[in-house]
Design a protein around this motif. Structure first.
Motif, PDB file in Angstrom:
ATOM      1  N   UNK A 149      65.791 -36.156 -98.046  1.00  0.00           N
ATOM      2  CA  UNK A 149      64.925 -36.361 -96.928  1.00  0.00           C
ATOM      3  C   UNK A 149      65.382 -37.294 -95.877  1.00  0.00           C
ATOM      4  N   UNK A 150      66.024 -38.541 -96.405  1.00  0.00           N
ATOM      5  CA  UNK A 150      66.581 -39.343 -95.314  1.00  0.00           C
ATOM      6  C   UNK A 150      67.846 -38.741 -94.744  1.00  0.00           C
ATOM      7  N   UNK A 151      69.102 -37.966 -95.574  1.00  0.00           N
ATOM      8  CA  UNK A 151      70.093 -37.580 -95.098  1.00  0.00           C
ATOM      9  C   UNK A 151      69.542 -36.492 -94.067  1.00  0.00           C
ATOM     10  N   UNK A 152      68.705 -35.663 -94.356  1.00  0.00           N
ATOM     11  CA  UNK A 152      68.347 -34.483 -93.495  1.00  0.00           C
ATOM     12  C   UNK A 152      67.794 -35.173 -92.312  1.00  0.00           C
ATOM     13  N   UNK A 153      66.836 -36.044 -92.245  1.00  0.00           N
ATOM     14  CA  UNK A 153      66.543 -36.660 -90.966  1.00  0.00           C
ATOM     15  C   UNK A 153      67.576 -37.312 -90.129  1.00  0.00           C
ATOM     16  N   UNK A 154      68.571 -37.971 -90.805  1.00  0.00           N
ATOM     17  CA  UNK A 154      69.637 -38.501 -90.226  1.00  0.00           C
ATOM     18  C   UNK A 154      70.711 -37.798 -89.544  1.00  0.00           C
ATOM     19  N   UNK A 155      70.813 -36.556 -90.371  1.00  0.00           N
ATOM     20  CA  UNK A 155      71.843 -35.555 -89.859  1.00  0.00           C
ATOM     21  C   UNK A 155      71.225 -34.858 -88.606  1.00  0.00           C
ATOM     22  N   UNK A 156      69.940 -34.352 -88.509  1.00  0.00           N
ATOM     23  CA  UNK A 156      69.280 -33.831 -87.437  1.00  0.00           C
ATOM     24  C   UNK A 156      69.103 -34.971 -86.295  1.00  0.00           C
ATOM     25  N   UNK A 157      68.994 -36.002 -86.372  1.00  0.00           N
ATOM     26  CA  UNK A 157      68.880 -37.017 -85.593  1.00  0.00           C
ATOM     27  C   UNK A 157      70.445 -37.143 -84.618  1.00  0.00           C
ATOM     28  N   UNK A 158      71.439 -37.475 -85.731  1.00  0.00           N
ATOM     29  CA  UNK A 158      72.872 -37.291 -85.260  1.00  0.00           C
ATOM     30  C   UNK A 158      73.203 -36.198 -84.390  1.00  0.00           C
ATOM     31  N   UNK A 159      72.949 -35.014 -84.816  1.00  0.00           N
ATOM     32  CA  UNK A 159      73.012 -33.798 -83.996  1.00  0.00           C
ATOM     33  C   UNK A 159      72.660 -33.782 -82.581  1.00  0.00           C
ATOM     34  N   UNK A 160      71.258 -34.254 -82.687  1.00  0.00           N
ATOM     35  CA  UNK A 160      70.417 -34.214 -81.367  1.00  0.00           C
ATOM     36  C   UNK A 160      71.032 -35.330 -80.410  1.00  0.00           C
ATOM     37  N   UNK A 161      71.746 -36.482 -81.088  1.00  0.00           N
ATOM     38  CA  UNK A 161      72.328 -37.242 -80.025  1.00  0.00           C
ATOM     39  C   UNK A 161      73.314 -36.825 -79.569  1.00  0.00           C
ATOM     40  N   UNK A 162      74.420 -35.929 -80.313  1.00  0.00           N
ATOM     41  CA  UNK A 162      75.576 -35.290 -79.808  1.00  0.00           C
ATOM     42  C   UNK A 162      75.501 -34.150 -79.088  1.00  0.00           C
ATOM     43  N   UNK A 163      74.190 -33.726 -78.740  1.00  0.00           N
ATOM     44  CA  UNK A 163      73.935 -32.353 -77.867  1.00  0.00           C
ATOM     45  C   UNK A 163      74.509 -31.237 -78.610  1.00  0.00           C
ATOM     46  N   UNK A 164      74.122 -31.068 -79.958  1.00  0.00           N
ATOM     47  CA  UNK A 164      74.797 -29.749 -80.663  1.00  0.00           C
ATOM     48  C   UNK A 164      73.566 -28.676 -80.395  1.00  0.00           C
ATOM     49  N   UNK A 165      72.384 -29.331 -79.754  1.00  0.00           N
ATOM     50  CA  UNK A 165      71.409 -28.290 -79.698  1.00  0.00           C
ATOM     51  C   UNK A 165      71.126 -27.946 -78.191  1.00  0.00           C
ATOM     52  N   UNK A 166      72.199 -27.500 -77.692  1.00  0.00           N
ATOM     53  CA  UNK A 166      72.091 -27.025 -76.026  1.00  0.00           C
ATOM     54  C   UNK A 166      71.388 -25.941 -75.917  1.00  0.00           C
ATOM     55  N   UNK A 167      71.655 -24.794 -76.883  1.00  0.00           N
ATOM     56  CA  UNK A 167      71.325 -23.512 -76.557  1.00  0.00           C
ATOM     57  C   UNK A 167      69.660 -23.504 -76.565  1.00  0.00           C
TER      58      UNK A 167
END
Length: 71
Positions: free
Chosen positions: A53-71
């Motif tokens: 749970x913790x790593x899933x939330x952290x990785x999702x937040x990290x990718x959102x901060x790095x703009x990996x979800x532009x599309x």
């Protein structure tokens, strides 16, 4: 929209930290209670569910901060 994604990325990372704190605070005494049922439940929470749970939330937040979800 990208600004909202970055803000929510920070929120996800904070939620990961709070989830880890909550699991340690609430389920920590289960490991030292002396009952076998509590010990098994505590081991499952600490070593299986909490990292997922913790790593899933952290990785999702990290990718959102790095703009990996532009599309």
């Amino acid at each position: 929209m990208n600004a909202l994604k970055r803000i929510l990325g920070s929120v996800w990372i904070v939620m990961a930290v709070l989830t880890a704190y909550y699991c340690i605070d609430i389920f920590g005494p289960k490991l030292t209670s002396g009952k076998q049922d509590d010990l098994v439940f505590g081991i499952i929470i600490f070593f299986v569910l909490m990292p997922l749970v913790c790593l899933g939330l952290a990785v999702f937040g990290f990718y959102a901060l790095r703009d990996e979800y532009k599309d």
